[in-house]
Design an enzyme around this catalytic site. Structure first.
Site, short mmCIF file in Angstrom:
data_model
loop_
_atom_site.label_atom_id
_atom_site.label_comp_id
_atom_site.label_asym_id
_atom_site.label_seq_id
_atom_site.Cartn_x
_atom_site.Cartn_y
_atom_site.Cartn_z
N GLY A 72 30.76 41.26 15.43
CA GLY A 72 31.35 40.21 16.26
C GLY A 72 30.38 39.10 16.62
O GLY A 72 30.72 37.91 16.60
N THR A 73 29.14 39.49 16.96
CA THR A 73 28.16 38.48 17.38
C THR A 73 27.87 37.48 16.27
O THR A 73 27.87 36.27 16.49
CB THR A 73 26.86 39.17 17.86
OG1 THR A 73 27.16 39.92 19.04
CG2 THR A 73 25.78 38.15 18.20
N ASN A 152 36.86 41.25 27.27
CA ASN A 152 36.27 42.58 27.11
C ASN A 152 36.04 43.30 28.44
O ASN A 152 35.92 44.51 28.48
CB ASN A 152 34.96 42.50 26.33
CG ASN A 152 34.01 41.46 26.91
OD1 ASN A 152 34.36 40.30 27.05
ND2 ASN A 152 32.81 41.87 27.23
N GLN A 180 38.01 42.20 20.93
CA GLN A 180 38.58 43.21 21.82
C GLN A 180 40.08 43.42 21.59
O GLN A 180 40.62 44.46 21.91
CB GLN A 180 38.32 42.82 23.27
CG GLN A 180 38.20 43.98 24.24
CD GLN A 180 37.11 44.98 23.89
OE1 GLN A 180 37.40 46.12 23.56
NE2 GLN A 180 35.86 44.57 23.95
N SER A 200 35.33 42.74 14.89
CA SER A 200 34.25 43.69 14.68
C SER A 200 34.84 45.08 14.41
O SER A 200 35.77 45.50 15.08
CB SER A 200 33.36 43.74 15.92
OG SER A 200 32.29 44.63 15.71
N HIS A 202 33.54 48.18 14.80
CA HIS A 202 33.25 49.35 15.65
C HIS A 202 34.16 49.44 16.87
O HIS A 202 34.21 50.46 17.54
CB HIS A 202 31.77 49.40 16.05
CG HIS A 202 31.35 48.45 17.12
ND1 HIS A 202 31.12 48.84 18.42
CD2 HIS A 202 31.10 47.12 17.07
CE1 HIS A 202 30.73 47.78 19.12
NE2 HIS A 202 30.72 46.74 18.33
N THR A 238 23.15 40.87 0.01
CA THR A 238 23.94 41.90 -0.67
C THR A 238 24.95 42.51 0.29
O THR A 238 24.61 42.87 1.41
CB THR A 238 23.01 43.01 -1.22
OG1 THR A 238 22.05 42.39 -2.06
CG2 THR A 238 23.79 44.05 -1.99
N CYS A 326 22.97 46.70 33.58
CA CYS A 326 22.17 47.43 34.57
C CYS A 326 20.70 47.24 34.24
O CYS A 326 20.26 47.63 33.17
CB CYS A 326 22.49 48.93 34.53
SG CYS A 326 24.17 49.28 34.99
#
Length: 381
Positions: A72-73, A152, A180, A200, A202, A238, A326
């Site tokens: 995504g980034t 998100n 998302q 994305s 994942h 590749t 955090c």
């Protein structure tokens, strides 16, 4: 991790067993370079071509409009920087919102340093941007509007189709970060009217490190990487064949199960909220249940603080997040909640994001809610 309950699917999701199987098979049997002309290369090329066609179909695009990226980034960066550099002669103004993912916000900030002008639009208490604000901020020299499909952190869905309508007779290209939302809401790029869209793998139970950018046929993009002629000269390097195959499998499963998943996650939200209501737990919902992604539930618990909540939940075997970073002993307030409620609001310091996905059950969600009740009661005593 056997008794752990994972409710942080908006951060990342477990890989579906069928996808692991598919990727392992490709790793074992299809190791050729897709750019090689011998049989090994042709076999790998076939895997990539087949995956591209399947994924394109899932969003109503054509295969040539799909660019495989590392996630995504990179897709967000490629869309924003690629369009900005390609259309700079038409203007240097970009419009976005204050609640975007950092992959968008930090890319816009980087472009500001290069002389581009960026308008960051505010959002209302539900985290939604106003169409009136978008309309007002449009200028003759606006070349790009970039807004996420679904947030998100709080799940708020933006009026992307309506924004596309505003741009119908304007030169600006429209990009949406759908990372998302993809796999849980019905997305057709033609109906939606977007020029660029990021996804994305994942987040939909596929592998990390693979994603895509949909770029409409007539959209010009300056590449970010230079090298070979892969991805129609738009992204050198590749191809990650096994991950691309896994991504396609993830999309296939997501499309088949989308409606039942959305229904199940809406049910999970109800289970959680009903438990809190029954136990008379004081809470506020961040965002709106009506205009939200099915799997994200962001709640504020007055009288608690986010760090104690996260630590206590983790100790009890519940994995959730705050949507905040955090750092050593301090919580950076969520930019999304700050935009919705203001920096001084208690909600930026006491909100937790529950996000649902693969392998979650009603029993798990009920148990997580019961444990949350126990912790809230203990912290507010």
């Amino acid at each position: 991790m056997l008794n752990y309950i994972y409710l942080d699917h908006a951060a990342t999701a477990p890989i579906h067993p069928e996808i692991i199987e598919k990727m392992t098979s490709v790793m074992q049997n299809t190791f050729g370079n897709p750019s090689s002309i011998h049989a090994y290369g042709r076999s790998a090329r076939h895997v990539v071509d087949e995956a591209r066609a399947k994924i394109a179909e899932s969003i109503g695009a054509i295969a040539e409009e799909i660019i495989f990226t590392s996630g995504g980034t990179e897709s967000d960066n490629m869309a924003i920087i690629g369009v900005a550099n390609a259309y700079q002669k038409n203007g240097n103004h970009i419009i976005t919102t204050v609640v975007e993912h950092h992959a968008v916000l930090n890319t816009c900030k980087a472009l500001e340093k290069q002389g581009f002008e960026v308008t960051y639009l505010p959002v209302d208490k539900n985290g939604q941007v106003s169409l009136e604000d978008v309309k007002k901020s449009l200028r003759d020299d606006t070349i790009l509007v970039t807004m996420m499909y679904g947030n998100n952190e709080v799940g708020t869905v933006q009026p992307i189709k309506e924004i596309a309508g505003l741009l119908q007779n304007h030169q600006a290209k429209l990009h949406t970060d759908a990372v998302q939302a993809f796999g849980l809401v019905d997305i057709d790029v033609r109906t939606l009217g977007v020029d660029l869209l990021s996804v994305s793998a994942h987040k939909i139970n596929g592998p990390k490190g693979i994603g895509l950018l949909y770029a409409k046929q007539n959209v010009k993009l300056e590449p970010l990487t230079f090298g070979g002629e892969q991805e129609r000269k738009r992204r050198a390097g590749t191809e990650n064949v096994a991950s691309i195959a896994g991504f396609a499998k993830a999309v296939e499963i997501a499309m088949k199960t989308r409606e039942e998943k959305a229904e199940a996650y809406a049910q999970f939200k109800q289970v959680m909220l009903q438990t809190f209501e029954k136990e008379k737990i004081n809470l506020l919902i961040n965002g709106s249940l009506e205009t939200s992604l099915p799997h994200v539930l962001n709640l504020s618990f007055p009288g608690t603080d986010v760090e104690s909540m996260l630590v206590n939940l983790d100790l009890e075997g519940i994995a959730v997040s705050s949507g905040s970073a955090c750092t050593a002993g301090s919580i950076d307030p969520s930019h999304v909640l700050v935009a919705m409620f203001g920096r001084d609001s208690e909600r930026v310091r006491n909100s937790i994001r529950f996000s649902f996905g693969l392998f979650n059950t009603n029993e798990q969600v009920k148990k997580a809610a019961d444990i949350t009740v126990k912790i809230v009661n203990r912290l507010t005593k």
